[in-house]
Each structure stands twice: as structure tokens, then as C-alpha cells.
Design a protein around this motif. Structure first.
Motif, PDB file in Angstrom:
ATOM      1  N   UNK A   1      22.611  -2.100  14.454  1.00 46.88           N
ATOM      2  CA  UNK A   1      23.970  -2.639  14.476  1.00 46.88           C
ATOM      3  C   UNK A   1      23.863  -4.147  14.261  1.00 46.88           C
ATOM      4  N   UNK A   2      24.964  -4.820  14.046  1.00 43.11           N
ATOM      5  CA  UNK A   2      24.887  -6.206  13.575  1.00 43.11           C
ATOM      6  C   UNK A   2      24.775  -7.282  14.633  1.00 43.11           C
ATOM      7  N   UNK A   3      24.492  -6.913  15.888  1.00 42.24           N
ATOM      8  CA  UNK A   3      24.351  -7.952  16.910  1.00 42.24           C
ATOM      9  C   UNK A   3      22.920  -8.461  16.994  1.00 42.24           C
ATOM     10  N   UNK A   4      22.006  -7.715  16.410  1.00 42.66           N
ATOM     11  CA  UNK A   4      20.586  -8.005  16.558  1.00 42.66           C
ATOM     12  C   UNK A   4      20.230  -9.358  15.945  1.00 42.66           C
ATOM     13  N   UNK A   5      19.426 -10.152  16.658  1.00 36.45           N
ATOM     14  CA  UNK A   5      19.067 -11.499  16.192  1.00 36.45           C
ATOM     15  C   UNK A   5      18.131 -11.404  14.984  1.00 36.45           C
ATOM     16  N   UNK A   6      17.957 -12.530  14.294  1.00 40.05           N
ATOM     17  CA  UNK A   6      17.027 -12.561  13.162  1.00 40.05           C
ATOM     18  C   UNK A   6      15.621 -12.151  13.595  1.00 40.05           C
TER      19      UNK A   6
END
Ligand code: MGD
Ligand code: MGD
Ligand code: MO
Length: 786
Positions: free
Chosen positions: A165-170
């Protein structure tokens, strides 16, 4: 099998309906932010948290990916919905082993998403063992061992699927994709597949890079901004202050939307005196109330009018120099556009000829045009084509790679763009894979992996048996909920790395594991040192995010640590990737990223600059287009639109003001006049009458999907109250995820494979009783033009 969505049907007896609002934000927004914070965190943590949100030394808002204004940041650089997102994560409530001992999985399935989310933060790794109906605690090492054992047991690495999902950090995304590729697969579906995939696909083909080309400063200096298929008042509220500033600088704003969304019309900036007490600022100069899926017709129709204007006065409309030197395919595309029938455009869009002419004139008069868009364009069968026609409209006039002009796909999940940059992509290109191989001395697989829709098919067809998710809520975010649930249940193992309880934990494989992780707001200490992570916003700015709050439990681990520890169990101690070092020192991960990914040179130093750094973007920076032709491409797309079948309506699924994707903060949708309920269908009064219903009546929604053999597949979602609303005739709207069971798995956008969540053909069926019909329904609120 327990019905996956049925519990949601029952708790909706109190929904109240009033007239929609005509402005966004103002005092109510400030009060709502505080209420959510106080309820979830208490006063001290609320004050501390909100003070750190989006500040240079604080954490990045987990709400959306709208950039921070560089330089001066106001103390409260956040919005009501960012504050809700933070309260949701920083809550002091917990879901601990005692909770799972009290509640069986089958019982939790009966609860609503709203109830599940309100129980608080997950505190311990948990496992549901084969045949059991209860999650029980498990140690971290044992959990990793179970996962590693399942992964080693697959006959082919492609039998495992790894969602993000798109919350994951770089940093977490980089080590996650590295572990997955070292394991041997590119099966990396992500939330982008359901979101901006159509934008990435369209832009890569036309301008050579799948990212937006403008900055906040560009928006502030544009003289024409078109906002199509986007509801910024709810989903990107901080964008409204930028639009307000652009308008103060003389810009004209045209909104293209089937719904008169409050934030598009008027904005009361709670940080300004006139916003708090006055009428607020008028945001939109022209509101084009378009029919669902009519945007491609609009862009093609406008392009035709521009070509005709150029014929009448040669040299006044087209940017000939730019077309000749930097573009490919213009003549062929122009020929195609000249043949577009304007009557079809009017039928497809529902707009008048005057509206088309006025918009064309605005485009011709503009020296600097930006087109912004979000899900209203991407989640359609012809999403890619629509976006390419929008880009063409800009290219004709050279509106890219110059100040105040360009493309602005408004990204969304706070680090979804960064995750892609880090290689979370089932189709990562060869140079990236080769760089990984060279850096780590491994051999990454080259075969493309599954996207979200393909992943569901693979589980359904039993060609995949292990499913792991880094955040998100795969079950509720993907289409065809019942099909997806059955698919997940075929797996031998499902693993969810999560902060909060959600429905995806309850629909698990033979074995199910929950690994609780730290969130954006939490302090992250490894090897005695405070670690920081980085994110990339919608405008390609990479900056740090530092959590500062005490975690909900001492058992939580960071996503980075979870991946690196799992990798050590999976690959053993002699693996060429330095997993142990990465787990304890995120600077070491950033050094590796600096060597692998272009644009990240000197990453550790540059990311510590006050506002971070901007990634290269060839079209924006130097008008260079890294496409197959080396030029900006005009792509010929046949016109596609959505006539409404007799006796049916077309449904779009959207967000209320009180939700973050599948996380439901509350049951109100203040701007649209809805209180205490979510099972509502926004519908034009004309359709209510024409279909033989009454306002307030409860109906079932039945989607109809034609099979190739001519028969029709039906899907149902029950018990929605009809809300008269100024939506175009034939077009209705209801909330996601309640309506996801209606979206057929195979109904996807061409080229991007994105589920078509904004155009589902449905018919309505009366519910047996309508005793409570018409309760609290306001009179006809300004029906839209027929
Ligand atoms: N508070 C909050 N913020 C969020 C999110 C959230 O759930 N809550 N989600 C985040 C994420 S992941 C995303 S992707 C974004 C989503 O941001 P949006 O794209 O704004 O989200 P939606 O609610 O899907 O709204 C789609 C908008 O497009 C319009 N629309 C639908 N179909 C069409 C069409 O055919 N043509 C046109 N022109 N318009 C159309 C709808 O009326 C609606 O205004 O927001 C992000 N920010
Ligand atoms: N019908 C329909 N379907 C849609 C859409 C639509 O408009 N209509 N929109 C689509 C879009 S645009 C998107 S982006 C997807 C969203 O799809 P997802 O990203 O899968 O869904 P979310 O609801 O954002 O995920 C919420 C969960 O993420 C977990 N979480 C939150 N923060 C963190 C964190 O920091 N770390 C970890 N590990 N976990 C965390 C929590 O457990 C929470 O329950 O849905 C898509 N689905
Ligand atoms: Mo999204």
C-alpha cells in the motif's frame, strides 16, 4: 462462508440527509480535526502531534501526497482530514492478544469496517492456525520462521504474491522489493494498480515519465488550471490554499466533475481571517458538470475547436516550434481529431456548445495552463486514452516544461509515488533490475509479475498460494469483494503487516499472520539510534519524515526491520545483501539507493536539507522526452464514452469526507449533507421518478456485466437509501468500499488494468419494505440539467 460485506448492511437506520454544502473547510473543519484528535489521543498527545505534522523536523502527513509549501510553513500545515489520518494512527486505543481472545474471527467478520478501525492499534504479532477461529500471539522469530517455511515450500517463486500500500517509506519499499526479487519474483501488486496506474501508463507513453511535471510554484503562477475528476476539498484539502493563491494571482479555474463538490466551488481557509468569518474564496470560475466517462470526449472536442481556431487564424493557437522540434505524431493525431463529431461530444459530456466554446477560448487565451486530475479520470475503461488526450491538449500549445504549465496527476497515498521510484512495480525496467544485480551480486528475475487484478486471478486459480501485504487492506480495496475473498482463502498462508485491524485480517489463508508495525508518527529506534525515513510527494520532492510519538506497544517493529529480519530467516546468514546492517541503519539503505537509482546521488546529505530535494524530471527540467521516439508523442485514441442503457444507471464509487480509503473515520459526509450513515445512493430526482422510486426509499444495487457468450453476470449490494442529488441524469454515486462487490474483476481499464470503479452499470431493485422512506430527506436540491 460468512458473507464478507453483509454486516455493513444492518447498522444504517439513522442516516440523515440534508442539503449539500457549497463551501469547504472554515471553522467546522478546525473543530472536527480537534474532536477526532481528542477522542483518539487525549489533549497532550493531540497538541504534540498536530504541532509536528508536515513541519521540517516532524513527520510527513500520512493522509495524502500533496506537497508542503517550500520555505515558510505555517504552524498548522495540515488539514482536517490530515488531522483525522493522524488521530487514527496515533490513537491510544489498542488491539492486544486479550482482544483476539475475546473475539473470534467469525465474530469480527460481523462487525463494520468503522467498528474494526476504531478498536485501536495492533500491538502483538498474531497467528491464526489451520482450523482455528482465533488469532493467538506468536513471537516475532517464530512468525518469521513460519513465513520463510511457506515461502521455501512453493514450487516456483511466482506462487508468492507481495502487495504494497502507499504508506510505506522509501527505505522500507526498497528493502521489500529487494527481498522479493532476491526470492525470485516480480509479483508486486500495489495500490497504484487501483489508483494512478492509468496516469503512469498514459504519461510514460506520451512524455516518457509517469509523474507530474509541475510544482506548487507552477500552480501559483498558472493562468488557467483545469481540475478534472478530483475532489480536493475532501481528498487533497491543502491543494485548495494553492488554488486560492493562484486565483489571487489572476488564474482562472475550471472544474470538470459530475458533482458540484463543495471544495471545488468555494473554500474558507481556516488559517485566514476571511476564511473563518466570511464567505471564503470562490475557487471555480467555470463548473463543467460532465457525465461520467465524458472527459475523453471533452478533451477531443476542445482539441478540435483549437485546431479550427488555428485554421481561422494561423499561428495564433498552436505552438508550431515546439510541435516541429519536440513532438511526434501530431499530424496523424490532428487528422483523427478533426474527424470528431461535436454532437457526439455534446451527448457524451452532457455539456452545452457554449460551455465547450468558452472553455476552448480560455485555453487559447492562456499563456500557462495546468491540467490536474485524480480518480475521476483514471478509474475508467478509457482512463489511459482520456489522460493522453488531456496531455495532447497541452502539447498542442507547448504547455509543458515551462513555468506555470504542465500535467498534474494529483497523487494520493502519501508515498505511493516513492514506492514506485523504489522499484515496487511488477514491470520494473531492465536498467533498474541490472543496477540491483550489480549492487548486490544477485540475479533478479526478469519475467513481469502480477498486478492487483492478476494477483486475484492467480489466487483464485490456485497458481499462487502465499500472499503477503505491506500495509493496506487488499480485500476491501480491490474489486469484486466476494471473488477476492474466496481467492485469499485458497492461500496456504496470508501475512498482513499492519498498524490497524481491518477486514483483510479476517479473510485469511489456511494460516494467517498479522505483523504489527510502527507507523509514520511513531518514534523508530534501532541499535540505540533514532531512525528516520523518507518519502516522495506528488511533485517529486524527496524529504525526511521523523516520527516522534511513543509507540502503542513495545512489540512493534518498523517495516524496514520486519522485511530485513524476515529476509534473514528466508535467506540465512550468508546472503550477499547486508540485511542485518540495513535493519539497524537506514543510512546504509539510503547509500545503496544512491548507487542504484538515478537522481538519488548523495541521498543521505541531500535528504537532510531543510526541504529535501527534487528528483529529475526530463520534460519539466529540460523539455526532454525519454519516450520510444525521443519526442513527446501524440497518441491516437478512438473516442469512447458511456451511453446510459435503458432502465439502468451508471454508478461511480467514491470517498466520503469521513474516510481514508477503506478506513472509515466516521459516518458523516458533511459537504454532501449526509449524517450517520454510508449506505446511500446519490441520484438525480429525474431518475428517481423515471425509474419509479421515491426519494429516501431503500433499494438494492445490482450490477450487470455482459459475458462474452451474451449472458449477463449479476452482482449485488443491498440496502442503499436514495438521496436526491445534483448528479447528471443517468449517473449515480455511492461510497467505496461498500460498493466494491459490484465491480467485476474483469472490468478493467485498457493498457493499465485498473479496475473500473467509476463506471458500473447497475439497475435498482426496490427493497420489500419502505416503512422508513422519506425520513429526513430534504426537498429537491437543485437538480442538474437533464
Ligand atoms: N481524506 C481523504 N484523503 C484522501 C483519500 C481518502 O480516502 N480520504 N484517499 C487518497 C487516495 S489513495 C486517492 S487516490 C485520492 C483520491 O482523490 P479523488 O480522486 O478526489 O477521490 P474520489 O472520491 O474517488 O473522487 C473522485 C472525484 O472524481 C469525480 N468523478 C468521478 N467520475 C468522473 C468522471 O468520469 N469524470 C470526471 N471529470 N469526474 C469524475 C467524482 O465526482 C469525485 O469528485 O485521495 C487521497 N486522499
Ligand atoms: N471501488 C473503489 N475501489 C477503490 C477505489 C475507489 O475509488 N473505488 N480507490 C482505489 C485506490 S485510489 C486506492 S489507493 C486503494 C487503497 O488501497 P489500500 O492502500 O490497500 O487501502 P487503505 O485503506 O489505504 O489501507 C488501510 C490499512 O493500511 C494499514 N496501514 C495504515 N498505515 C500503515 C503503515 O504505516 N504501515 C503499515 N504496514 N500499514 C499501515 C492499516 O492496517 C489500514 O487498515 O483502493 C482502491 N479501491
Ligand atoms: Mo489512491
Amino acid at each position: 462462508m460468512t458473507d464478507i460485506t453483509d454486516p455493513l448492511v444492518h447498522d444504517e437506520n439513522d442516516v440523515q440527509i440534508s442539503a449539500p454544502k457549497t463551501y469547504a473547510a472554515g471553522i467546522p473543519a478546525v473543530l472536527v480535526s480537534l474532536r477526532h484528535g481528542l477522542e483518539q489521543m487525549g489533549p497532550v498527545r493531540t497538541a504534540r502531534t498536530l504541532a509536528k505534522l508536515n513541519q521540517r523536523h516532524g513527520f510527513d502527513c500520512p493522509g495524502c501526497a500533496w506537497p508542503e509549501t517550500p520555505g515558510h510553513r505555517k504552524l498548522a500545515e495540515f488539514c482536517e482530514n490530515g488531522a483525522k489520518a493522524v488521530a487514527e494512527e496515533a490513537t491510544t486505543r489498542t488491539v492486544d492478544p486479550g482482544f483476539f481472545a475475546r473475539h473470534a474471527v467469525s465474530e469480527l467478520l460481523e462487525r463494520t469496517d468503522y467498528w474494526l478501525g476504531r478498536q485501536g492499534r495492533l500491538t502483538h504479532p498474531m497467528i491464526v492456525r489451520p482450523g482455528s477461529d482465533h488469532y493467538e500471539p506468536i513471537g516475532w522469530d517464530e512468525a518469521y520462521a513460519v513465513i520463510a517455511e511457506h515461502l521455501r515450500a512453493v514450487a516456483d517463486p511466482d506462487e508468492a504474491i507481495f502487495y504494497t500500500s502507499g504508506r510505506t517509506s522509501n527505505e522500507a519499499a526498497f528493502v521489500y522489493q529487494l527481498m522479493i526479487r532476491a526470492f525470485g519474483t516480480n509479483n508486486m501488486p500495489d495500490c497504484s494498480n487501483m489508483c494512478h496506474e492509468s496516469s503512469g501508463t498514459a504519461l510514460a507513453e506520451t512524455i516518457g515519465i509517469g509523474k507530474g511535471s509541475v510544482s506548487v510554484t507552477d500552480l501559483e503562477h498558472a493562468d488557467l488550471i483545469i481540475v478534472a475528476g478530483q475532489n480536493p476539498g475532501t481528498n487533497h484539502p491543502r491543494m485548495l490554499s494553492v488554488l486560492e493563491k493562484a486565483k489571487a494571482n489572476g488564474a482562472k479555474v475550471i472544474a470538470v466533475n459530475p458533482l458540484p463538490e463543495a471544495g471545488l466551488l468555494r473554500f474558507k481557509d481556516p488559517q485566514k481571517v476571511h476564511g473563518v468569518v466570511g464567505d471564503g474564496a470562490q475557487i471555480t470560475d467555470e463548473f463543467l458538470q460532465i457525465r461520467l466517462g465524458g472527459d475523453q470526449a471533452l478533451f477531443q472536442g476542445l482539441a478540435k475547436l483549437l485546431l479550427e481556431a488555428e485554421d481561422r487564424a494561423p499561428g495564433t493557437v498552436l505552438d508550431r516550434d515546439f510541435l516541429d522540434s519536440e513532438c511526434a505524431g501530431f499530424e496523424q493525431w490532428a487528422e483523427h481529431i478533426r474527424a470528431v463529431d461535436l454532437d457526439t461530444v455534446l451527448a457524451a459530456t452532457g455539456l452545452t456548445r457554449t460551455q465547450l466554446d468558452t472553455t476552448a477560448e480560455a485555453l487559447i487565451a492562456s499563456r500557462a495552463t495546468i491540467i490536474c486530475w485524480a480518480m475521476g479520470l483514471t478509474q475508467h475503461t478509457h482512463g489511459v486514452a482520456t489522460i493522453q488526450d488531456a496531455v495532447a491538449l497541452l502539447l498542442m500549445r507547448g504547455m509543458i516544461g515551462k513555468p506555470g504549465a504542465g500535467v498534474c496527476p494529483v497523487r494520493v497515498h502519501s508515498n505511493v509515488q516513492g514506492d514506485r521510484t523504489m522499484g515496487i512495480w511488477e514491470k520494473a525496467p531492465e536498467p533498474f533490475l541490472r543496477a540491483l544485480d550489480d549492487e548486490f551480486g544477485i540475479r533478479t528475475p526478469r519475467r513481469h509479475g502480477y498486478d492487483a487484478v492478476e494477483a486475484i486471478r492467480a489466487m483464485r486459480d490456485r497458481t499462487a498460494s502465499v500472499f503477503m501485504a505491506m500495509g493496506g487492506n487488499f480485500l476491501s480495496a480491490t474489486p469484486d469483494t466476494d471473488v477476492t475473498a474466496a481467492a485469499l482463502r485458497t492461500c496456504a498462508l496470508t501475512v498482513q503487516v499492519s498498524t490497524k485491524l481491518n477486514r483483510s485480517h479476517l479473510v485469511h489463508g489456511t494460516t494467517g499472520i498479522i505483523l504489527p508495525s510502527l507507523g509514520r508518527t511513531d518514534t523508530d529506534i534501532r541499535a540505540g539510534r533514532k531512525q528516520v525515513v523518507s518519502v516522495e510527494d506528488s511533485m517529486s520532492v524527496v524529504h525526511l519524515s521523523r516520527g516522534g510519538l511513543k509507540p502503542a506497544s513495545k512489540h512493534l517493529r518498523s517495516e524496514v526491520a520486519i522485511v530485513c529480519e524476515l529476509a534473514q530467516h528466508l535467506f540465512g546468514p550468508d546472503h550477499p545483501v547486508p540485511w542485518a546492517r540495513f535493519a539497524d541503519d537506514y543510512d546504509a539503505i539510503r547509500d545503496a539507493i544512491a548507487r542504484v537509482i538515478p537522481g538519488f546521488e548523495d541521498f543521505n546529505t541531500r535528504v537532510r536539507q531543510p526541504d529535501g530535494f527534487v528528483l529529475p524530471h526530463p520534460p519539466r527540467d529540460e523539455r526532454r522526452f525519454t519516450t520510444t521516439t525521443g519526442k513527446a508523442n501524440f497518441v491516437v485514441n478512438d473516442l469512447y464514452w458511456l451511453p446510459v442503457p435503458e432502465g439502468r444507471v451508471i454508478l461511480q464509487t467514491l470517498r466520503s469526507h469521513d474516510q481514508y480509503n477503506t478506513t472509515i473515520y466516521g459516518l458523516d459526509d458533511r459537504y454532501r449533507g449526509i449524517t450517520a450513515g454510508r449506505r446511500v445512493l446519490f441520484i438525480n430526482t429525474h431518475d428517481i421518478a423515471a425509474l419509479g422510486f421515491t426519494a429516501g426509499q431503500r433499494v438494492n444495487l445490482i450490477s450487470e456485466w455482459p459475458r462474452p457468450d451474451g449472458t449477463v453476470e449479476e452482482r449485488r449490494a443491498e440496502n442503499f437509501r436514495l438521496v436526491p442529488y445534483p448528479t447528471p441524469v443517468g449517473n449515480v454515486a455511492a461510497y467505496y468500499p461498500e460498493t466494491n462487490p459490484l465491480v467485476p474483476l474483469d472490468h478493467v481499464a485498457r493498457k493499465s488494468n485498473t479496475p473500473v470503479s467509476k463506471a458500473i452499470t447497475i439497475r435498482l431493485e426496490a427493497r420489500p419494505t419502505s416503512d422508513d422512506a422519506a425520513k429526513a430527506v430534504h426537498p429537491d436540491p437543485d437538480p442538474s440539467p437533464a
